[in-house]
Design a protein around this motif. Structure first.
Motif, PDB file in Angstrom:
ATOM      1  N   TRP A 456      28.096  62.461 -18.058  1.00 47.35           N
ATOM      2  CA  TRP A 456      27.740  61.553 -16.972  1.00 47.35           C
ATOM      3  C   TRP A 456      27.150  62.260 -15.747  1.00 47.35           C
ATOM      4  O   TRP A 456      26.429  61.640 -14.961  1.00 47.35           O
ATOM      5  N   LEU A 457      27.465  63.534 -15.554  1.00 46.09           N
ATOM      6  CA  LEU A 457      27.085  64.215 -14.310  1.00 46.09           C
ATOM      7  C   LEU A 457      25.575  64.303 -14.073  1.00 46.09           C
ATOM      8  O   LEU A 457      25.120  64.068 -12.939  1.00 46.09           O
ATOM      9  N   PRO A 458      24.752  64.638 -15.069  1.00 43.04           N
ATOM     10  CA  PRO A 458      23.308  64.740 -14.782  1.00 43.04           C
ATOM     11  C   PRO A 458      22.722  63.451 -14.207  1.00 43.04           C
ATOM     12  O   PRO A 458      21.912  63.491 -13.272  1.00 43.04           O
ATOM     13  N   GLU A 459      23.129  62.329 -14.747  1.00 43.89           N
ATOM     14  CA  GLU A 459      22.642  61.047 -14.231  1.00 43.89           C
ATOM     15  C   GLU A 459      23.086  60.845 -12.783  1.00 43.89           C
ATOM     16  O   GLU A 459      22.318  60.358 -11.943  1.00 43.89           O
ATOM     17  N   ALA A 460      24.333  61.237 -12.477  1.00 48.67           N
ATOM     18  CA  ALA A 460      24.843  61.074 -11.116  1.00 48.67           C
ATOM     19  C   ALA A 460      24.106  61.980 -10.137  1.00 48.67           C
ATOM     20  O   ALA A 460      23.792  61.574  -9.009  1.00 48.67           O
ATOM     21  N   VAL A 461      23.808  63.208 -10.552  1.00 43.88           N
ATOM     22  CA  VAL A 461      23.050  64.123  -9.692  1.00 43.88           C
ATOM     23  C   VAL A 461      21.666  63.550  -9.415  1.00 43.88           C
ATOM     24  O   VAL A 461      21.176  63.552  -8.274  1.00 43.88           O
ATOM     25  N   HIS A 462      21.038  63.041 -10.459  1.00 43.26           N
ATOM     26  CA  HIS A 462      19.697  62.472 -10.312  1.00 43.26           C
ATOM     27  C   HIS A 462      19.706  61.250  -9.392  1.00 43.26           C
ATOM     28  O   HIS A 462      18.751  61.018  -8.636  1.00 43.26           O
TER      29      HIS A 462
END
Length: 475
Positions: A456-462
């Motif tokens: 889930w983290l990459p989407e949240a960073v983006h």
């Protein structure tokens, strides 16, 4: 980065002997790595929702930035709940630090208002409506939303996703933080979080049914012994109670029911701490009572060898005790009853608790307020309102009966631990830190939690948009 002034070292090596009454058993495993925190304070409004109230208080929080690589690496935020203080929660939440290390994250532990050092009023806790009314879930998660934003701003970390975590009530707070402040909290782990523990959403007898099943799983036949013990206790004469428990003063007609109530709470709570099995208080208690019979079966759980039992001892509640009592009389109203059919305890319902709340605080429990205001009354609607939450449960824990144990969507995921107890994935009194002796099922659950967060983290960073700098009031 935060300065490391006021740095404290917390040894997670347990040096205490945990006991069931007078029955000792081995301490947990030692700390696998040093754990440090720095202590900080933030000025918070006492009332976030009244613009005419300008009063403030200082809220404490702890920071460990050992493994943080800077933005956009995440911030792991522990949404602290009831207890003696946030340092104690820190010392028993080793997996939260392990999460931070695995994710190169900063770990922040927030202390709940009215607990520990984060008390809005300098005077002793008083039952004043103007003050007690400021202790509720809504004010608490507003505190945490402001705290998270202040930490982000102070560290130039607007690009850092926030992973809120918490166990028990803290897990409930994590759920509501994600639900109500989705632009601030990006995802979370709600461990043993009884968000369904409200009238109409859970079976009031299920909690003690699972507690009884946990006793029989770890000590086969123990529940039958407990039933016989309660039967003998409640039918005993004052003279028999005097002999059975070596009371300091003569028992009265109310002594048996008083001891019974104490034992129900003590035994039921043991099921919450039933992991790891090798040092489970359930096993120790069942072994202790197996050597006795009659009204005195529970003697080892109540009486210290060589001493008499003070049945007139008065309990002087602390401010934290009173704060928790008030919460459980207003918003955190979980239906828990006994029937002596599906559980091993004498029958008891919730009416007496409601009467006590009215007498002591002049309040009536708001049994439907939380599910209505937070949207859990219909799970299918709740699932449409939020996402990116892990609901972890130890299935030996009675609180699993009031938690989410089935996934609601691809991003509202239940992770169940067959031999786990109360938030045993995050850590607890019996397993404060990850250990080489942890069960395969517990390790697998933790690995799944990390896998989901990494997914889930990459989407949240983006998704994190640039934000304007904010003035902070960090002390």
């Amino acid at each position: 980065m935060f300065s490391e002034n006021m740095v404290c070292r917390v040894s997670l090596l347990s040096v205490v002997t945990v006991a069931v009454g007078a029955v000792p058993y081995p301490p947990p495993q030692p700390d696998p790595f040093p754990a440090y925190y720095s202590t900080h304070w933030i000025e918070q409004p006492t009332d976030h929702f009244n613009a005419l109230n300008h009063d403030t208080f200082k809220q404490r929080y702890l920071v460990n930035s050992t493994w943080w690589t800077g933005p956009p690496a995440p911030i792991v935020f522990y949404s602290g709940a009831e207890g003696s203080g946030i340092q104690d929660i820190f010392a028993h939440s080793g997996w939260v630090l392990e999460l931070a290390r695995n994710l190169s994250a900063m770990a922040v532990f927030g202390e709940m208002r009215f607990f520990g050092g984060s008390v809005p009023f300098s005077e002793p806790f008083e039952r004043l409506p103007s003050r007690l009314g400021l202790l509720n879930v809504e004010q608490t998660i507003a505190d945490y939303a402001m705290l998270i934003e202040a930490v982000r701003s102070a560290n130039g970390a607007d690009a850092s996703p926030v992973i809120s975590v918490g166990g028990s009530l803290a897990g409930t707070l994590t759920t509501f933080l994600r639900l109500k402040y989705p632009s601030i909290v990006d995802m979370g782990i709600a461990s043993s979080a009884p968000i369904l523990g409200y009238e109409g959403l859970s079976d009031q007898y299920a909690w003690n049914r699972v507690a009884t099943q946990t006793f029989d799983k770890q000590a086969p036949g123990c529940s039958d012994m407990v039933r016989r013990g309660f039967s003998a206790l409640l039918s005993a004469t004052p003279g028999e109670l005097k002999t059975a428990f070596n009371t300091c003063t003569p028992p009265t007609k109310d002594t048996a029911s008083s001891l019974s109530a104490q034992l129900i709470g003590q035994l039921a709570a043991m099921a919450e701490s039933s992991y790891p099995a090798a040092i489970s208080p359930v096993v120790a208690a069942c072994e202790a009572i197996s050597t006795r019979s009659g009204a005195g079966m529970f003697n080892p759980l109540l009486v210290t060898p060589g001493e008499c039992l003070d049945i007139n001892e008065t309990f002087d509640p602390s401010s934290s005790d009173l704060a928790w009592d008030y919460l459980s009389c207003t918003e955190i109203v979980h239906p828990i009853a006994t029937n002596n059919i599906t559980d091993m305890f004498p029958p008891e319902n919730e009416t007496s608790s409601a009467d006590w709340c009215q007498y002591f605080f002049n309040v009536t429990p708001r049994v439907s307020w939380m599910p209505e205001s937070m949207g859990m009354a219909r799970l299918q609607d709740f699932a449409k309102q939020t996402s990116h939450l892990i609901f972890s449960n130890g299935l030996q824990d009675p609180w699993s009966t009031q938690s989410v144990t089935q996934s609601l969507s691809d991003t509202l995921v239940a992770v169940n631990i067959i031999d786990g107890s109360h938030h045993s994935d995050l850590g607890g009194s019996m397993n404060p830190v990850p250990s080489a002796g942890d069960s395969d099922t517990l390790r697998a659950a933790r690995e799944e939690e990390i896998r989901l967060l990494r997914e889930w983290l990459p989407e949240a960073v983006h998704a994190r948009a640039p934000r304007l700098d904010r003035q902070t009031v960090l002390v």
